[in-house]
Design a protein around this motif. Structure first.
Motif, PDB file in Angstrom:
ATOM      1  N   ALA A   1      70.305  -6.744 -16.766  1.00  0.00           N
ATOM      2  CA  ALA A   1      69.002  -6.554 -16.131  1.00  0.00           C
ATOM      3  C   ALA A   1      68.979  -7.180 -14.740  1.00  0.00           C
ATOM      4  O   ALA A   1      68.458  -6.587 -13.790  1.00  0.00           O
ATOM      5  CB  ALA A   1      67.897  -7.143 -17.006  1.00  0.00           C
ATOM      6  N   ALA A   2      69.580  -8.367 -14.595  1.00  0.00           N
ATOM      7  CA  ALA A   2      69.626  -9.043 -13.289  1.00  0.00           C
ATOM      8  C   ALA A   2      70.414  -8.205 -12.291  1.00  0.00           C
ATOM      9  O   ALA A   2      70.018  -8.070 -11.128  1.00  0.00           O
ATOM     10  CB  ALA A   2      70.250 -10.428 -13.431  1.00  0.00           C
ATOM     11  N   LYS A   3      71.512  -7.629 -12.754  1.00  0.00           N
ATOM     12  CA  LYS A   3      72.340  -6.789 -11.883  1.00  0.00           C
ATOM     13  C   LYS A   3      71.520  -5.588 -11.384  1.00  0.00           C
ATOM     14  O   LYS A   3      71.545  -5.271 -10.191  1.00  0.00           O
ATOM     15  CB  LYS A   3      73.580  -6.323 -12.653  1.00  0.00           C
ATOM     16  CG  LYS A   3      74.623  -5.686 -11.804  1.00  0.00           C
ATOM     17  CD  LYS A   3      75.885  -5.423 -12.625  1.00  0.00           C
ATOM     18  CE  LYS A   3      76.950  -4.801 -11.747  1.00  0.00           C
ATOM     19  NZ  LYS A   3      78.178  -4.544 -12.503  1.00  0.00           N
ATOM     20  N   LEU A   4      70.785  -4.945 -12.297  1.00  0.00           N
ATOM     21  CA  LEU A   4      69.930  -3.814 -11.909  1.00  0.00           C
ATOM     22  C   LEU A   4      68.860  -4.243 -10.913  1.00  0.00           C
ATOM     23  O   LEU A   4      68.515  -3.507 -10.002  1.00  0.00           O
ATOM     24  CB  LEU A   4      69.233  -3.229 -13.136  1.00  0.00           C
ATOM     25  CG  LEU A   4      69.970  -2.155 -13.906  1.00  0.00           C
ATOM     26  CD1 LEU A   4      69.245  -1.840 -15.201  1.00  0.00           C
ATOM     27  CD2 LEU A   4      70.140  -0.907 -13.084  1.00  0.00           C
ATOM     28  N   ALA A   5      68.335  -5.452 -11.113  1.00  0.00           N
ATOM     29  CA  ALA A   5      67.261  -5.964 -10.258  1.00  0.00           C
ATOM     30  C   ALA A   5      67.788  -6.507  -8.923  1.00  0.00           C
ATOM     31  O   ALA A   5      67.005  -6.800  -8.026  1.00  0.00           O
ATOM     32  CB  ALA A   5      66.498  -7.062 -10.994  1.00  0.00           C
TER      33      ALA A   5
ATOM     34  N   PRO B   1      58.711  -4.209 -10.421  1.00  0.00           N
ATOM     35  CA  PRO B   1      59.868  -3.334 -10.636  1.00  0.00           C
ATOM     36  C   PRO B   1      60.117  -3.212 -12.138  1.00  0.00           C
ATOM     37  O   PRO B   1      60.113  -4.218 -12.859  1.00  0.00           O
ATOM     38  CB  PRO B   1      61.008  -4.064  -9.928  1.00  0.00           C
ATOM     39  CG  PRO B   1      60.325  -4.914  -8.892  1.00  0.00           C
ATOM     40  CD  PRO B   1      59.026  -5.321  -9.527  1.00  0.00           C
ATOM     41  N   THR B   2      60.282  -1.983 -12.607  1.00  0.00           N
ATOM     42  CA  THR B   2      60.394  -1.713 -14.038  1.00  0.00           C
ATOM     43  C   THR B   2      61.694  -0.996 -14.348  1.00  0.00           C
ATOM     44  O   THR B   2      62.047  -0.023 -13.681  1.00  0.00           O
ATOM     45  CB  THR B   2      59.187  -0.870 -14.512  1.00  0.00           C
ATOM     46  OG1 THR B   2      57.986  -1.580 -14.188  1.00  0.00           O
ATOM     47  CG2 THR B   2      59.234  -0.594 -15.996  1.00  0.00           C
ATOM     48  N   PHE B   3      62.384  -1.486 -15.371  1.00  0.00           N
ATOM     49  CA  PHE B   3      63.647  -0.899 -15.808  1.00  0.00           C
ATOM     50  C   PHE B   3      63.501  -0.451 -17.254  1.00  0.00           C
ATOM     51  O   PHE B   3      63.042  -1.217 -18.097  1.00  0.00           O
ATOM     52  CB  PHE B   3      64.780  -1.920 -15.668  1.00  0.00           C
ATOM     53  CG  PHE B   3      64.923  -2.413 -14.254  1.00  0.00           C
ATOM     54  CD1 PHE B   3      65.497  -1.619 -13.280  1.00  0.00           C
ATOM     55  CD2 PHE B   3      64.434  -3.659 -13.893  1.00  0.00           C
ATOM     56  CE1 PHE B   3      65.595  -2.056 -11.967  1.00  0.00           C
ATOM     57  CE2 PHE B   3      64.526  -4.112 -12.582  1.00  0.00           C
ATOM     58  CZ  PHE B   3      65.114  -3.304 -11.615  1.00  0.00           C
ATOM     59  N   ILE B   4      63.886   0.794 -17.514  1.00  0.00           N
ATOM     60  CA  ILE B   4      63.765   1.391 -18.841  1.00  0.00           C
ATOM     61  C   ILE B   4      65.165   1.650 -19.378  1.00  0.00           C
ATOM     62  O   ILE B   4      66.012   2.213 -18.667  1.00  0.00           O
ATOM     63  CB  ILE B   4      62.955   2.702 -18.775  1.00  0.00           C
ATOM     64  CG1 ILE B   4      61.557   2.415 -18.193  1.00  0.00           C
ATOM     65  CG2 ILE B   4      62.871   3.367 -20.146  1.00  0.00           C
ATOM     66  CD1 ILE B   4      60.810   3.637 -17.732  1.00  0.00           C
ATOM     67  N   HIS B   5      65.405   1.243 -20.614  1.00  0.00           N
ATOM     68  CA  HIS B   5      66.734   1.429 -21.203  1.00  0.00           C
ATOM     69  C   HIS B   5      67.114   2.908 -21.182  1.00  0.00           C
ATOM     70  O   HIS B   5      66.311   3.777 -21.537  1.00  0.00           O
ATOM     71  CB  HIS B   5      66.782   0.889 -22.630  1.00  0.00           C
ATOM     72  CG  HIS B   5      68.179   0.790 -23.144  1.00  0.00           C
ATOM     73  ND1 HIS B   5      68.776   1.812 -23.822  1.00  0.00           N
ATOM     74  CD2 HIS B   5      69.106  -0.188 -23.041  1.00  0.00           C
ATOM     75  CE1 HIS B   5      70.016   1.465 -24.133  1.00  0.00           C
ATOM     76  NE2 HIS B   5      70.238   0.241 -23.656  1.00  0.00           N
ATOM     77  N   GLU B   6      68.343   3.167 -20.763  1.00  0.00           N
ATOM     78  CA  GLU B   6      68.826   4.533 -20.589  1.00  0.00           C
ATOM     79  C   GLU B   6      68.793   5.373 -21.872  1.00  0.00           C
ATOM     80  O   GLU B   6      68.741   6.596 -21.810  1.00  0.00           O
ATOM     81  CB  GLU B   6      70.244   4.515 -20.005  1.00  0.00           C
ATOM     82  CG  GLU B   6      71.248   3.776 -20.870  1.00  0.00           C
ATOM     83  CD  GLU B   6      72.514   3.376 -20.123  1.00  0.00           C
ATOM     84  OE1 GLU B   6      72.558   3.533 -18.889  1.00  0.00           O
ATOM     85  OE2 GLU B   6      73.446   2.909 -20.796  1.00  0.00           O
TER      86      GLU B   6
END
Length: 157
Positions: free
Chosen positions: A76-80, A114-119
């Motif tokens: 998650a940190a990498k994506l952010a 910022p929002t990340f959704i599991h693929e």
């Protein structure tokens, strides 16, 4: 009291003309997402939980992952684009998001984080997320969720 009280998440979806279904269930206190899926009859693999994290920079990030999974904070940190992420403390949820623990929707928080959704969400025609209060689940397409919260897909587990 036949008129349904809309949550912030529902009002935003309505405003964006995004279709969704509301599933209400009896719940005195939140236990966990697996318990919620069991009560609503929602398929576990299509049910997602909303987590809020804080980056080293102090910026908040929203992570939406399958209810039976644990977040991988390094991924998650990498994506952010952050050095590291940590989960926020339960006591901070309402102050940061405007929602309560167990009723935290990725749509309609106090601020758009910022929002990340599991693929894995991409493989389903519809997924289940919190509706913005305990006892309310929303069912919508993952593409519409992505649009509503200006999210990004990624490997988060």
């Amino acid at each position: 009291m036949s008129k349904e009280t809309k949550t912030n998440a529902m009002r935003i979806l309505d405003r964006m003309k995004i279709p969704y279904r509301v599933i209400q269930y009896e719940c005195d206190e939140f236990i966990d997402g697996l318990h919620t899926a069991q009560k609503t009859g929602a398929p576990v693999e299509q049910s997602f939980k909303t987590l809020v994290t804080r980056g080293k920079s102090g910026q908040y990030y929203v992570v939406v992952i399958p209810i039976a999974e644990e977040v991988n904070l390094k991924n998650a940190a990498k994506l952010a684009g952050e050095k590291s992420l940590e989960m926020i403390h339960v006591k901070e949820i309402t102050g940061i998001t405007g929602y309560v623990r167990g009723g935290c929707s990725p749509i309609g928080m106090k601020k758009q984080f910022p929002t990340f959704i599991h693929e894995s969400a991409m493989q389903y025609s519809e997924i289940y997320i919190s509706g913005g209060r305990i006892g309310t689940t929303l069912c919508l397409s993952p593409t519409d969720l992505l649009t509503a919260c200006e999210g990004t897909y990624g490997n988060l587990t």
